[in-house]
Enzyme design. Sequence first.
Site, PDB file in Angstrom:
ATOM      1  N   GLU A 128      -2.287  -4.766   5.784  1.00 58.29           N
ATOM      2  CA  GLU A 128      -3.429  -5.279   6.553  1.00 58.29           C
ATOM      3  C   GLU A 128      -3.896  -6.601   7.294  1.00 58.29           C
ATOM      4  OE1 GLU A 128      -6.149  -4.094   3.738  1.00 58.29           O
ATOM      5  OE2 GLU A 128      -6.337  -2.062   3.879  1.00 58.29           O
TER       6      GLU A 128
ATOM      7  N   GLU B 121      -4.237   4.436   4.535  1.00 58.78           N
ATOM      8  CA  GLU B 121      -5.270   4.066   2.920  1.00 58.78           C
ATOM      9  C   GLU B 121      -6.459   5.154   3.262  1.00 58.78           C
ATOM     10  OE1 GLU B 121      -4.518   0.727   1.578  1.00 58.78           O
ATOM     11  OE2 GLU B 121      -3.476  -0.461   2.501  1.00 58.78           O
TER      12      GLU B 121
HETATM   13  C1  GAL Z   1      -7.032  -2.265   0.632  1.00 63.94           C
HETATM   14  C2  GAL Z   1      -5.088  -2.637   0.746  1.00 63.94           C
HETATM   15  C3  GAL Z   1      -5.092  -2.197  -0.607  1.00 63.94           C
HETATM   16  C4  GAL Z   1      -5.906  -2.042  -1.554  1.00 63.94           C
HETATM   17  C5  GAL Z   1      -7.112  -1.573  -1.110  1.00 63.94           C
HETATM   18  C6  GAL Z   1      -8.262  -1.098  -2.361  1.00 63.94           C
HETATM   19  O1  GAL Z   1      -7.515  -2.869   1.888  1.00 63.94           O
HETATM   20  O2  GAL Z   1      -4.447  -2.593   2.285  1.00 63.94           O
HETATM   21  O3  GAL Z   1      -3.668  -2.866  -0.883  1.00 63.94           O
HETATM   22  O4  GAL Z   1      -6.175  -3.094  -2.336  1.00 63.94           O
HETATM   23  O5  GAL Z   1      -7.430  -1.594  -0.078  1.00 63.94           O
HETATM   24  O6  GAL Z   1      -9.393  -0.329  -1.485  1.00 63.94           O
END
Ligand code: GAL
Length: 677
Positions: A154, A310
């Site tokens: 990110e 994710e």
């Molecule tokens: C994302 C990040 C992950 C984790 C997640 C939690 O933005 O890439 O590593 O922190 O958030 O929601």
Amino acid sequence: MTAAASWPRVEGLAYGGDYNPEQWPRETWDEDVRLMREAGVNLVSVGIFSWAMLEPKEGLYDFAWMDELLDLLHANGIAADLGTPSVSPPAWFFHQYPEARVTDKNGTVMGFGSRGMASHAAPEYREAIARMAGELAQRYGSHPAVVMWHVHNEYGVPVAEDFGPRAVASWRRWLQSRYSTLEGLNAAWGTAFWGQRYDDWEHVVAPAATPTIANPAMKLDWARFTDDQLRECFVIERDAIRAHASQPITTNFMAHQSWNTDLWKWAELVDVVSDDHYLWSPDPDAHVGLALSADLTRSVAGGKPWILMEHSTSAVNWQGRNIAKRPGEMRRNALSHFGRGADAIMFFQWRASRSGAEKFHSAMLPHAGTGSRLWREVVELGGHVEALAPAQGSVVEAEVAVLYDWESLWAQDLEWRPSDDVQFRERMRTFYERLWRDDVTVDFAHPGQDLSRYKLVVAPASYLLTASSAANLTRYVEAGGTLLVNFFSAIVNENDAVHEGGFVAPLRDALGLTVEEFLPLREGDAAAVRWTRGGEQVLASDVWQDHIALAGAEVVAENVTGPGAGLPAITRNEHGKGVGWYVGTRLDVDALKTVFDAVYADAGIEASGNPETLEVVTRRGAAEDFVVAVNHGADAARLSVAGTDLLTGAGTDGEFEVPGGGVAVIRTAHVSGGEEV
Ligand code: GAL
């Protein structure tokens, strides 16, 4: 190594998540892979935060555990998306190179003990990430488990900007290459204002803390520069990997959830687009924001399938109130992403962490273990993902484009605008939601790109619109397109300078008007417009009115109350073979229905007529279509379609009932222009 693959080598759609086994004893890994197989997991992202484990001391590598992990995954038929750990350099790195830390706008240097604290401008950091990416690629470029590379994490989150001396020196070089001369820079930034003229490059500052607002053109360039720095770092790692490996390389975006990166530019650099999305819990209809993000991701991917890298199985941990997903909600979310083009459904993260900042974040394998509702839903979803394989590679086709430009967002977000109540994100979401409720599938588009394939182009928030993009939109209308422009658009050029000829002047021909003066409302004040096209209606409005100067447009609604009472509020202009609509006041999703119904009629678009809470998107395959229906309502909803539900095998010969809160993916005959082909 050359030619990169454009999709990870995984059987069927990918299913899995971030996997951080270094947080667990070795024996847990065996349980992990056993449970992954039970859940249908076939891809995991590893190594994203592992720098301190892979290089415990500078130049001293420990790859043994990663060797063992990748071998274990491979032996169990699980592929790896191998991360580079550049988002989190180890403690020794900052001890050794303290000048590689990030400085905030007040001059505070960010300390170790978190993540994302390295300066992207620091040569030591750039050298270290190239070395680490190269070491990993050399060692694992031919490992059979590794099917993809996941560079960094990110970009731009948690910090994008750096005001340290290294960054400021890069900034000056960046400006020199953009403007060549100080005259060019002074003209672009309008430095005659407030006596900000520069006569030496060394005097040019970064927009750090200033007594009152800093030069807006400088800040806009700073946003561009910051994004460029991040992209340079990505390219450093990408090229270091490419020298030894041919698997596709990606980095996880956050479309419409993080705003520091111009994803039109980023998408050109990756082999495959991947995205992270988290529901925003204060929003009761957060699934609409999810759909927006998914459509935006598909659009920057040029319509190609993309990876949902994710999302969460249930609550996140970083919002004020972290709302757990209700039974069935995770499945609706995942299927909505799939419907909008995702061919990989991944989560953060596989196993919930016992320690650290994210221990209250949900996971595929929750703290409660396999006896939990969440685990059962994760296993069930794995089965669904497997059943979706026939739809892999099918694409989403849209007749409508919504204009989205990060540069315009950056410019509009600067200070001292006519009204704090006018926000890019709010307008984008409201216009998008109207289209979403009507089941009108949209692509997002850059205002300068070829728009000729769309029947309708919508501009909810195009504050910064260059003269060439405005000419592009005008040509689009002349050629027969329908254009709908919301207020506070076409106001400034690429330097945040008001267009010659005044507000909206570059779209004068397309819209048949310009704007003489902005008439924003006081906070909380309500107003209304009288709509007169095809029957009279009064629509609620607020926040904004314009003093429109007509130049040929027909008035279809006027303001009833407010500072612009009696003045035109909504207009329609025939130009060339097309039509340009303008909305000069703020309308909510319900009021926009009247406007959109008229605009759809001009553009030849049909809203579905399905219940507004039934989300329906079609993915088009080579020989058949896949109608994805996600019911966000509590009641069953009927859908007219003939075919078979991939998820349950249930057949339908014309009417399909989607249960309240349920989902369906109907494989149906490929229909083109109303005729079977
Ligand atoms: C994302 C990040 C992950 C984790 C997640 C939690 O933005 O890439 O590593 O922190 O958030 O929601």
